[in-house]
Design an enzyme around this catalytic site. Structure first.
Site, PDB file in Angstrom:
ATOM      1  N   THR A 144      -2.278  -7.207  -8.752  1.00 37.91           N
ATOM      2  CA  THR A 144      -2.510  -8.465  -7.429  1.00 37.91           C
ATOM      3  C   THR A 144      -3.935  -8.650  -7.229  1.00 37.91           C
ATOM      4  O   THR A 144      -4.790  -7.759  -8.255  1.00 37.91           O
ATOM      5  CB  THR A 144      -2.454  -6.855  -6.194  1.00 37.91           C
ATOM      6  OG1 THR A 144      -3.135  -7.313  -5.637  1.00 37.91           O
ATOM      7  CG2 THR A 144      -2.762  -5.795  -7.015  1.00 37.91           C
ATOM      8  N   SER A 179      -5.392   1.096  -1.724  1.00 38.14           N
ATOM      9  CA  SER A 179      -4.431   1.908  -1.403  1.00 38.14           C
ATOM     10  C   SER A 179      -3.427   2.717  -2.613  1.00 38.14           C
ATOM     11  O   SER A 179      -4.640   1.934  -3.755  1.00 38.14           O
ATOM     12  CB  SER A 179      -3.090   0.747  -1.085  1.00 38.14           C
ATOM     13  OG  SER A 179      -2.317   0.286  -1.632  1.00 38.14           O
ATOM     14  N   TYR A 181      -1.167   2.208  -4.019  1.00 32.76           N
ATOM     15  CA  TYR A 181      -0.058   0.974  -4.561  1.00 32.76           C
ATOM     16  C   TYR A 181      -0.797   0.015  -5.580  1.00 32.76           C
ATOM     17  O   TYR A 181      -1.074  -0.044  -6.532  1.00 32.76           O
ATOM     18  CB  TYR A 181       0.889   0.254  -3.864  1.00 32.76           C
ATOM     19  CG  TYR A 181       0.839  -1.371  -3.889  1.00 32.76           C
ATOM     20  CD1 TYR A 181       1.571  -1.311  -5.066  1.00 32.76           C
ATOM     21  CD2 TYR A 181       0.374  -1.415  -3.587  1.00 32.76           C
ATOM     22  CE1 TYR A 181       2.031  -2.453  -5.439  1.00 32.76           C
ATOM     23  CE2 TYR A 181       0.468  -3.003  -3.565  1.00 32.76           C
ATOM     24  CZ  TYR A 181       0.969  -3.893  -5.181  1.00 32.76           C
ATOM     25  OH  TYR A 181       2.176  -5.202  -5.295  1.00 32.76           O
ATOM     26  N   HIS A 182      -1.646  -0.451  -4.701  1.00 32.61           N
ATOM     27  CA  HIS A 182      -2.748  -0.955  -5.491  1.00 32.61           C
ATOM     28  C   HIS A 182      -3.413  -0.579  -7.191  1.00 32.61           C
ATOM     29  O   HIS A 182      -3.696  -1.540  -7.694  1.00 32.61           O
ATOM     30  CB  HIS A 182      -4.345  -1.866  -4.146  1.00 32.61           C
ATOM     31  CG  HIS A 182      -3.431  -2.945  -3.525  1.00 32.61           C
ATOM     32  ND1 HIS A 182      -3.190  -2.106  -2.430  1.00 32.61           N
ATOM     33  CD2 HIS A 182      -3.212  -4.092  -3.862  1.00 32.61           C
ATOM     34  CE1 HIS A 182      -3.155  -3.691  -1.330  1.00 32.61           C
ATOM     35  NE2 HIS A 182      -3.094  -4.619  -2.510  1.00 32.61           N
ATOM     36  N   LYS A 185      -1.653  -0.473  -9.804  1.00 32.51           N
ATOM     37  CA  LYS A 185      -1.811  -1.980 -10.522  1.00 32.51           C
ATOM     38  C   LYS A 185      -2.534  -1.341 -11.521  1.00 32.51           C
ATOM     39  O   LYS A 185      -2.686  -2.621 -12.514  1.00 32.51           O
ATOM     40  CB  LYS A 185      -1.713  -2.739  -9.409  1.00 32.51           C
ATOM     41  CG  LYS A 185      -0.363  -3.132  -8.735  1.00 32.51           C
ATOM     42  CD  LYS A 185       1.059  -3.281  -9.440  1.00 32.51           C
ATOM     43  CE  LYS A 185       1.934  -4.191  -8.696  1.00 32.51           C
ATOM     44  NZ  LYS A 185       2.569  -5.100  -8.980  1.00 32.51           N
TER      45      LYS A 185
HETATM   46  N1  USQ Z   1      -2.237  -7.724   7.955  1.00 32.98           N
HETATM   47  C1  USQ Z   1      -3.160  -8.157   9.172  1.00 32.98           C
HETATM   48  N2  USQ Z   1      -1.538  -7.934  10.340  1.00 32.98           N
HETATM   49  C2  USQ Z   1      -0.690  -7.432   9.568  1.00 32.98           C
HETATM   50  C3  USQ Z   1      -0.706  -8.076   8.246  1.00 32.98           C
HETATM   51  C4  USQ Z   1      -1.551  -7.330   7.917  1.00 32.98           C
HETATM   52  O1  USQ Z   1      -3.986  -8.424  10.026  1.00 32.98           O
HETATM   53  O2  USQ Z   1       0.653  -7.681  10.903  1.00 32.98           O
HETATM   54  C5  USQ Z   1      -3.988  -8.090   7.532  1.00 32.98           C
HETATM   55  C6  USQ Z   1      -3.865  -6.237   6.287  1.00 32.98           C
HETATM   56  O3  USQ Z   1      -4.673  -5.898   7.308  1.00 32.98           O
HETATM   57  C7  USQ Z   1      -4.875  -7.617   4.772  1.00 32.98           C
HETATM   58  C8  USQ Z   1      -4.390  -8.626   5.030  1.00 32.98           C
HETATM   59  O4  USQ Z   1      -3.642  -8.941   6.102  1.00 32.98           O
HETATM   60  O5  USQ Z   1      -5.885  -7.409   4.789  1.00 32.98           O
HETATM   61  C9  USQ Z   1      -3.132  -8.772   4.127  1.00 32.98           C
HETATM   62  O6  USQ Z   1      -2.054  -7.326   4.136  1.00 32.98           O
HETATM   63  P1  USQ Z   1      -0.868  -7.746   3.549  1.00 32.98           P
HETATM   64  O7  USQ Z   1       0.189  -6.713   4.006  1.00 32.98           O
HETATM   65  O8  USQ Z   1      -0.021  -8.705   3.864  1.00 32.98           O
HETATM   66  O9  USQ Z   1      -0.570  -7.791   2.428  1.00 32.98           O
HETATM   67  P2  USQ Z   1      -0.982  -6.301   0.976  1.00 32.98           P
HETATM   68  O10 USQ Z   1      -0.952  -5.109   1.863  1.00 32.98           O
HETATM   69  O11 USQ Z   1      -2.370  -6.409   0.293  1.00 32.98           O
HETATM   70  O12 USQ Z   1      -0.199  -6.682  -0.244  1.00 32.98           O
HETATM   71  C10 USQ Z   1       0.412  -7.857  -0.280  1.00 32.98           C
HETATM   72  C11 USQ Z   1       1.838  -7.800  -0.834  1.00 32.98           C
HETATM   73  C12 USQ Z   1       1.501  -6.956  -2.506  1.00 32.98           C
HETATM   74  C13 USQ Z   1       0.442  -6.820  -2.890  1.00 32.98           C
HETATM   75  C14 USQ Z   1      -0.646  -8.496  -1.814  1.00 32.98           C
HETATM   76  C15 USQ Z   1      -1.698  -8.786  -2.306  1.00 32.98           C
HETATM   77  O13 USQ Z   1       1.965  -6.124   0.231  1.00 32.98           O
HETATM   78  O14 USQ Z   1       2.237  -6.672  -3.034  1.00 32.98           O
HETATM   79  O15 USQ Z   1      -0.649  -6.722  -4.079  1.00 32.98           O
HETATM   80  O16 USQ Z   1       0.142  -8.856  -1.044  1.00 32.98           O
HETATM   81  S1  USQ Z   1      -3.290  -8.671  -2.565  1.00 32.98           S
HETATM   82  O17 USQ Z   1      -3.308  -8.641  -0.254  1.00 32.98           O
HETATM   83  O18 USQ Z   1      -3.854  -9.917  -2.635  1.00 32.98           O
HETATM   84  O19 USQ Z   1      -4.170  -7.366  -2.742  1.00 32.98           O
END
Ligand code: USQ
Length: 400
Positions: A144, A179, A181-182, A185
């Site tokens: 990720t 997190s 989770y992260h 990875k």
């Molecule tokens: N966010 C909002 N509002 C929401 C949901 C999320 O503002 O309703 C924000 C979060 O605070 C965060 C960003 O959007 O800053 C991304 O959140 P996300 O829930 O879309 O993504 P994340 O938790 O980072 O995890 C997801 C996948 C995970 C993957 C990751 C890639 O669930 O499996 O590893 O995206 S990355 O984000 O590039 O690490």
């Protein structure tokens, strides 16, 4: 090529099985259906209805004239992994079989320990079984972009050149995950890098951004071939959540100031990139890292795009900033490289609004279903360990 997909029942895995088969690859799959259980534990369900694996495989064969050799099994069961790899003799293994949610891993000690045990041990079993049964296979591991965190400098693809006290080296770029989770990875990345070094295995570690999208062309119109789409606080990614919210008139929830920047990519681009990685394997002993995303966006920018496209479709879409349940920077520098996949021929889908329109149309057909689970749009899993809702969230959903 013979490709084994671990996690074939999931959001990416089910789409990838179709994408690869349509391109002439021979696919096998493993899953234990845990994603279905985790989403049910959060009190939700996929917005797009999904079918049992038995029904999925019948539809698969009707459409593609062949079906994957699919086995129900657990990556924590070493004997199962060993036997399947020995028998199938894959050219490539795409490892998507992990718990993918940051919030889920932050619920409590049990969920954090479970996440890291499942993800890290499953990957260790995979590399040991590869070493002993198919050492020339290529491990395409889903990591990720979140492994890097949000440093105040550019992010390279895995490694960087550094000069320190007069000496130079090429070292892994520091990881600052956000997190448990992260971090799982990150631990996987370290273990895979080490396995490549000592045993000569070959691997591509995919630092993938946040994926969004309801379909790929290969699925056609058959509902049994559709992949899941989650929108709950744990398993729904930002844009997928925004689109589901828009469809039912729920405010799009921007966490904090809403200026978190991430690399995003449509599901169809994720399929294209994974396939490019599979079809262009690294050398024996090589551990390489691809940053996989289409473009960097600020989450507010994406919410406003969903609002714009939603309004064109007649939806009443409100965007609201709410208290951030996570501990993360919501205003920061973010400039990751992503040259490796472009060099292999990746052609990004630049028309994000067209993709959002497809998504919103698909989801509008399931409005009642999403509405039924609307409470799961509200985040109450907090990084500080408490599970409470702010006054604003109470107002949105007084029942919980
Ligand atoms: N966010 C909002 N509002 C929401 C949901 C999320 O503002 O309703 C924000 C979060 O605070 C965060 C960003 O959007 O800053 C991304 O959140 P996300 O829930 O879309 O993504 P994340 O938790 O980072 O995890 C997801 C996948 C995970 C993957 C990751 C890639 O669930 O499996 O590893 O995206 S990355 O984000 O590039 O690490």
């Amino acid at each position: 090529m013979r490709v084994l997909i671990a996690g074939m029942d999931g959001y990416l895995g089910w789409a990838l099985a179709q994408y690869l088969t349509a391109r002439g690859h021979e696919v096998a799959g493993i899953d234990r259906f845990l994603r279905r259980e985790w989403v049910a534990e959060i009190g939700s369900d996929s917005a797009i209805p999904i079918y049992s694996m038995a029904e999925r495989l019948i539809a698969f064969e009707e459409r593609f004239g062949t079906r994957p050799d699919f086995r129900v099994g657990d990556l924590l069961d070493y004997d199962f992994v060993y036997r399947f790899l020995a028998e199938f003799q894959p050219d490539a293994i795409v490892h998507l079989g992990e718990m993918p949610s940051a919030p889920y891993s932050m619920i409590d000690a049990h969920h954090a320990v479970w996440t890291q045990t499942n993800n890290v041990m499953g990957t260790l079993n995979m590399v040991f079984a590869m070493r002993d049964t198919c050492p020339n296979a290529h491990l395409v591991k889903l990591g990720t972009m979140g492994e890097y965190g949000t440093p105040n400098v550019d992010i390279p693809e895995g490694f960087f050149e550094i000069e320190y006290r007069g000496r130079k080296d090429r070292l892994p770029f520091p990881r600052q995950a956000g997190s448990f989770y992260h971090w799982s990875k990150v631990h996987d990345s370290n273990n895979i890098m080490f396995a490549c070094k000592i045993w000569g295995l070959r691997s591509t570690d995919i630092m993938q951004g946040v994926v969004f999208g309801t379909q790929i062309d290969e699925m056609g119109d058959d509902p049994r071939l559709r992949t899941r789409l989650d929108f709950d606080q744990a398993f729904g990614t930002a844009v997928n959540r925004f689109c589901c919210s828009a469809v039912i008139g729920h405010p799009l929830t921007l966490f904090g100031r809403g200026h978190q920047k991430r690399g995003f990519l449509p599901l169809r681009d994720s399929m294209q990139c994974l396939t490019l990685a599979i079809e262009n394997p690294p050398e024996a002993g090589e551990y390489r890292v691809f940053n996989q995303f289409e473009e960097v966006y600020d989450v507010t920018e994406l919410a406003l795009k969903v609002q714009k496209v939603g309004r064109e479709l007649g939806l009443d879409v409100e965007v609201r900033n709410i208290e951030n349940p996570r501990a993360e920077l919501d205003e920061h520098y973010y400039n990751p490289d992503h040259e490796h996949l472009l060099n292999l021929g990746y052609q990004p889908t630049h028309d994000v609004e067209a993709e959002l329109q497809i998504m919103l149309r698909d989801l509008m057909a399931h409005k009642d279903r999403i509405n039924h689970f609307r409470d799961v749009l509200i985040p109450d899993i907090r990084w500080d360990g408490t599970r409470r809702k702010s006054a604003f969230l109470q107002e949105l959903s007084p029942a919980r």
